[in-house]
Design a protein around this motif. Structure first.
Motif, PDB file in Angstrom:
ATOM      1  N   LEU A   1      -5.487   4.498  -2.701  1.00 29.13           N
ATOM      2  CA  LEU A   1      -4.330   4.265  -2.364  1.00 29.13           C
ATOM      3  C   LEU A   1      -3.777   3.279  -3.983  1.00 29.13           C
ATOM      4  O   LEU A   1      -3.395   4.065  -4.672  1.00 29.13           O
ATOM      5  CB  LEU A   1      -3.420   4.007  -1.303  1.00 29.13           C
ATOM      6  CG  LEU A   1      -1.967   4.990  -1.364  1.00 29.13           C
ATOM      7  CD1 LEU A   1      -2.457   6.585  -1.642  1.00 29.13           C
ATOM      8  CD2 LEU A   1      -1.927   4.964   0.418  1.00 29.13           C
TER       9      LEU A   1
ATOM     10  N   LEU B   1       1.093  -0.768   0.155  1.00 28.90           N
ATOM     11  CA  LEU B   1       0.060  -0.196   0.068  1.00 28.90           C
ATOM     12  C   LEU B   1       0.625   1.426   0.323  1.00 28.90           C
ATOM     13  O   LEU B   1       0.961   2.301  -0.902  1.00 28.90           O
ATOM     14  CB  LEU B   1      -0.835   0.209   1.506  1.00 28.90           C
ATOM     15  CG  LEU B   1      -1.945   1.260   0.864  1.00 28.90           C
ATOM     16  CD1 LEU B   1      -2.653   0.966   0.095  1.00 28.90           C
ATOM     17  CD2 LEU B   1      -3.186   0.482   2.200  1.00 28.90           C
ATOM     18  N   LEU B   2       1.800   0.820   0.785  1.00 30.77           N
ATOM     19  CA  LEU B   2       2.993   2.265   0.675  1.00 30.77           C
ATOM     20  C   LEU B   2       3.424   2.065  -0.245  1.00 30.77           C
ATOM     21  O   LEU B   2       4.003   3.803  -0.678  1.00 30.77           O
ATOM     22  CB  LEU B   2       4.320   2.526   2.138  1.00 30.77           C
ATOM     23  CG  LEU B   2       3.135   2.534   3.595  1.00 30.77           C
ATOM     24  CD1 LEU B   2       4.418   2.279   4.306  1.00 30.77           C
ATOM     25  CD2 LEU B   2       2.643   4.173   3.284  1.00 30.77           C
TER      26      LEU B   2
ATOM     27  N   ARG C   1       6.119   7.409  -3.403  1.00 31.18           N
ATOM     28  CA  ARG C   1       7.095   6.412  -3.272  1.00 31.18           C
ATOM     29  C   ARG C   1       6.985   5.827  -4.540  1.00 31.18           C
ATOM     30  O   ARG C   1       7.920   4.533  -4.457  1.00 31.18           O
ATOM     31  CB  ARG C   1       6.711   5.476  -2.299  1.00 31.18           C
ATOM     32  CG  ARG C   1       7.406   6.146  -0.874  1.00 31.18           C
ATOM     33  CD  ARG C   1       7.103   5.671   0.446  1.00 31.18           C
ATOM     34  NE  ARG C   1       7.699   5.564   1.261  1.00 31.18           N
ATOM     35  CZ  ARG C   1       7.960   5.632   2.712  1.00 31.18           C
ATOM     36  NH1 ARG C   1       7.159   4.012   2.795  1.00 31.18           N
ATOM     37  NH2 ARG C   1       7.984   6.294   3.845  1.00 31.18           N
TER      38      ARG C   1
ATOM     39  N   ALA D   1      -3.294   4.210  -7.901  1.00 31.55           N
ATOM     40  CA  ALA D   1      -2.317   3.901  -8.472  1.00 31.55           C
ATOM     41  C   ALA D   1      -2.319   3.311  -9.969  1.00 31.55           C
ATOM     42  O   ALA D   1      -1.852   4.160 -10.917  1.00 31.55           O
ATOM     43  CB  ALA D   1      -0.711   3.082  -7.780  1.00 31.55           C
TER      44      ALA D   1
ATOM     45  N   CYS E   1       2.571   2.167  -2.862  1.00 40.39           N
ATOM     46  CA  CYS E   1       1.197   3.290  -4.120  1.00 40.39           C
ATOM     47  C   CYS E   1       1.651   4.439  -4.806  1.00 40.39           C
ATOM     48  O   CYS E   1       0.891   4.914  -4.485  1.00 40.39           O
ATOM     49  CB  CYS E   1       0.182   1.962  -3.964  1.00 40.39           C
ATOM     50  SG  CYS E   1      -0.560   0.961  -4.527  1.00 40.39           S
ATOM     51  N   HIS E   2       1.763   5.276  -2.837  1.00 41.51           N
ATOM     52  CA  HIS E   2       0.975   6.434  -2.717  1.00 41.51           C
ATOM     53  C   HIS E   2       2.962   7.125  -3.417  1.00 41.51           C
ATOM     54  O   HIS E   2       3.780   6.308  -3.710  1.00 41.51           O
ATOM     55  CB  HIS E   2       2.679   6.462  -1.146  1.00 41.51           C
ATOM     56  CG  HIS E   2       2.292   8.003  -0.880  1.00 41.51           C
ATOM     57  ND1 HIS E   2       2.344   8.949  -1.603  1.00 41.51           N
ATOM     58  CD2 HIS E   2       1.202   8.341  -0.242  1.00 41.51           C
ATOM     59  CE1 HIS E   2       2.609  10.586  -0.484  1.00 41.51           C
ATOM     60  NE2 HIS E   2       1.473   9.717  -0.041  1.00 41.51           N
TER      61      HIS E   2
END
Lengths: 339, 346
Positions: free
Chosen positions: B189, A271-272, A278, B193, A274-275
């Motif tokens: 999120l 999930l991080l 990043r 993406a 996908c930010h």
């Protein structure tokens, strides 16, 4: 989860189910988290992961057809479920637990003056445990509480606090309304404030003002806060500790710096990644969040997880201690930790 | 940069209200877009960034032709397309298309996706049924969906799938400029993406030019080549994305960029916050619109409206700002302390 201080708010193994026309939907499945005194704890996850239900369960505001099927919530060691007698619950919720709602445009009644709406909370609950005004005659009580409201509005940095009492909600901007709601949440001098995405409806510069205000007020007044959001950036800046949720399960919890910088559960990591800050190639997590009516067996992330092992479908992974003060609910992480 | 810009705006003004009500009272005038000038090059992605009420959506709708500009020139491929009636303006700007902020609400709930897409082509006079079916099929696969979606209704789609349909529905008309209005607001999120990845891919596949209306700065930094920062209907800073994010010149840009929470924890205390709320668009301050919240403001700022001028150090990049004191701003940011009033400091 910190061993040093006993938890102020202790949620253990909490499960919530809703009866729907299509069967029983499992919204929360064994959620665990502890709020340490004086700290800000973030609860973060995608929509439908049960963040808002968690707040409603703690507040005892679950909708009619939903119920807590297992687990416990305790404040200061005193269980909140089980004491279902209205009077006991009433003495805790609202009085010791404050609430900041998500939408500042919906939460205030448009036909009543702001001062009266803020007064109402104290009228029912008093202004904290050392409140001596409760026994006084009506007029004196009203005057005392109005003074307290002005003091609170000054604390939340609302312009012209004396004049604000006589105004109606539409005369305030979004950021000012959110300040009013923060004042309302603090009016009864609670120990814990639950905040449900209080900055989502605001612009970034207003959001920053509100985040700074929340941090300053919780520190000054020694209030602990549970802050629910979907925004990892807000968690990183505001919170001390964080719990990451997926499809009603707790996947990882720990100090913000550790979880954000070295996430260990595959879901947190993906999930991080996908930010936009990043992300390397702008790819989402394959698959979709499962329906709560038919959740996958075991760890609910297993159909989307690239690192599944046979254990993952066998049962709900326990939230066990892992490196750097965090707790992770992942069979693979557990297996790697204990070779 | 070889040929001229695909789209060029010159001093565009859009106004809401004005005139008289039926009782004869004068209605207040709101200059939602107040003299905006910029060019868009073919194939680039330009972001319009600002907070709610800054006029970014109004500007997008004016460019599209849904709102009629009060004054100023809009040129498409060098051809003047402004000063026309709404119908003529839309016809002249057929190569510009718009993706709605909430594509779920923009789809008719009673129509299947196939029917909606088919209507788009019928309106645009594609009379051959087989041709329509072929183009729909082709576009669905381009946005990553299969033909089973043709029989579905909008409520059966997830947020990400609705965005894909919203995109397919306008790409089917072969636009050259696509206006994306808050294209990822309300998305999670991981879905965000995927959708952003799709935007990028389609842009290169079809050679599209994007005007990206957004308030999410991390998305803008990732997706766009150039950024226009708007405040109260005016562009206050314009230029390539990286220089603006690295060394913003206008005080408002600096406040806006530093207010966006990053993933690196523990920076809240160092983030300078602006005082007060933005003024109402119906009562814009004289001179520079930002002067009421700016620490650098002085008498010049209230007397004269700053023009959008090249930032000297960065002129070759096309970096421009509208501020009388941008040089002072540079000095104070060089020593690391932003000259701005924090809320805590009041």
């Amino acid at each position: 989860m910190t061993a040093s201080a006993p938890a102020l708010l202790d949620v253990r193994n909490l499960s919530v189910a809703v009866d729907t026309d299509e069967g029983v939907a499992s919204i929360l499945d064994g959620v665990n988290f502890q709020l340490a005194p004086g700290s800000i704890h973030g609860v973060v996850g995608e929509s439908g992961c049960g963040k808002s239900t968690l707040i409603k369960a703690i507040l005892g505001l679950l909708p009619a057809r939903s119920r807590a099927t297992e687990g416990s919530v305790a404040l200061n060691g005193k269980p909140l479920f089980g004491l279902e007698q209205a009077s006991t619950a009433h003495s805790v919720r609202g009085r010791q637990i404050g609430f900041i709602p998500q939408d500042p445009f919906l939460a205030l009644n448009p036909v009543f003056r702001v001062g009266d709406q803020l007064l109402e909370a104290m009228w029912w609950h008093g202004a904290g445990s050392d409140d001596t005004n409760r026994e006084k005659p009506r007029a004196q009580r009203r005057r005392a509480y109005s003074e307290r409201i002005v003091e609170l509005l000054r604390a939340v940095q609302l312009p012209d606090p004396e004049l604000a009492l006589a105004r109606y909600p539409h005369q305030f901007s979004g950021g000012q309304r959110q300040r009013l709601l923060i004042a309302a949440a603090l009016a009864c001098a609670p120990q814990v404030v639950l905040a449900d995405e209080p900055t989502t409806a605001l612009d970034v510069t207003t959001q920053l003002q509100i985040l700074k205000l929340l941090r300053q007020l919780t520190r000054e007044r020694g209030v602990s806060m549970m802050f629910v959001t979907h925004d990892f950036g807000v968690v990183a800046q505001l919170c001390d500790t964080v719990t990451v949720m997926y499809a009603g399960q707790t996947v990882e919890t720990g100090p913000v710096a550790t979880v954000m910088e070295q996430p260990s559960h595959p879901y947190t990591r993906m999930l991080l990644a996908c930010h936009p800050e990043r992300s390397v190639e702008l790819k989402g997590i394959p698959g979709a969040v499962p329906s709560p009516l038919r959740p996958p067996a075991g760890c609910r992330f297993n159909p989307r997880c690239p690192e599944v092992i046979p254990d993952c479908e066998s049962g709900r992974p326990k939230l066990l201690p892992a490196s750097a003060g965090r707790h992770v609910a992942c069979f693979r992480c557990h297996a790697e930790a204990v070779p | 940069m070889k040929s001229g810009p695909i789209l060029s705006l010159e001093n565009v003004v859009s106004v809401y209200g004005g005139g008289r009500s039926w009782l004869g009272r004068a209605q207040p005038e709101v200059r939602a877009v107040d003299g905006v000038t910029f060019d868009v090059q073919e194939g680039e992605a330009l972001a319009l960034v600002g907070e709610s009420g800054c006029g970014k959506t109004t500007l997008a709708k004016t460019v599209l032709g849904l709102l009629r500009e009060r004054s100023g020139n809009i040129r498409l491929d060098g051809k003047l397309v402004s000063g026309l009636t709404p119908q003529q303006a839309r016809l002249a700007r057929m190569t510009i298309q718009y993706v709605h902020q909430d594509p779920g609400a923009a789809l008719d709930p009673w129509w299947t996706i196939g029917h909606t897409l088919d209507e788009t082509l019928r309106i645009h006079a594609v009379s051959d049924r087989a041709e329509r079916a072929r183009r729909i099929e082709e576009m669905l696969s381009a946005v990553g969906l299969d033909s089973s979606f043709l029989r579905r209704y909008p409520h059966e789609l997830s947020g990400g799938q609705q965005r894909r349909i919203g995109l397919a529905r306008i790409l089917i008309l072969h636009p050259r400029i696509v206006i994306l209005d808050e294209p990822t607001s309300g998305l999670d999120l991981s879905v965000q993406a995927t959708v952003l990845g799709l935007f990028d891919e389609l842009r290169h596949q079809f050679g599209l030019t994007y005007i990206f209306v957004s308030h999410d700065l991390s998305v803008v930094r990732r997706m766009c080549d150039r950024v226009a920062i708007m405040y109260l209907g005016r562009v206050v800073e314009l230029g390539p994305t990286e220089p603006i994010f690295r060394a913003p010149v206008h005080s408002y840009t600096r406040a806006l960029l530093s207010a966006s929470p990053s993933l690196t924890p523990g920076q809240l205390d160092g983030m300078p916050s602006l005082r007060d709320d933005p003024p109402s668009p119906s009562a814009v301050p004289s001179g520079c619109g930002f002067r009421t919240r700016c620490a650098l403001a002085d008498r010049v700022c209230s007397a004269h409206r700053p023009a959008l001028e090249a930032v000297v150090d960065d002129a070759a990049n096309g970096h421009m700002a509208a501020c009388h004191h941008w040089q002072d701003g540079l000095f104070s940011s060089a020593d690391g302390s932003l000259a701005m009033h924090g809320v805590g400091a009041q």
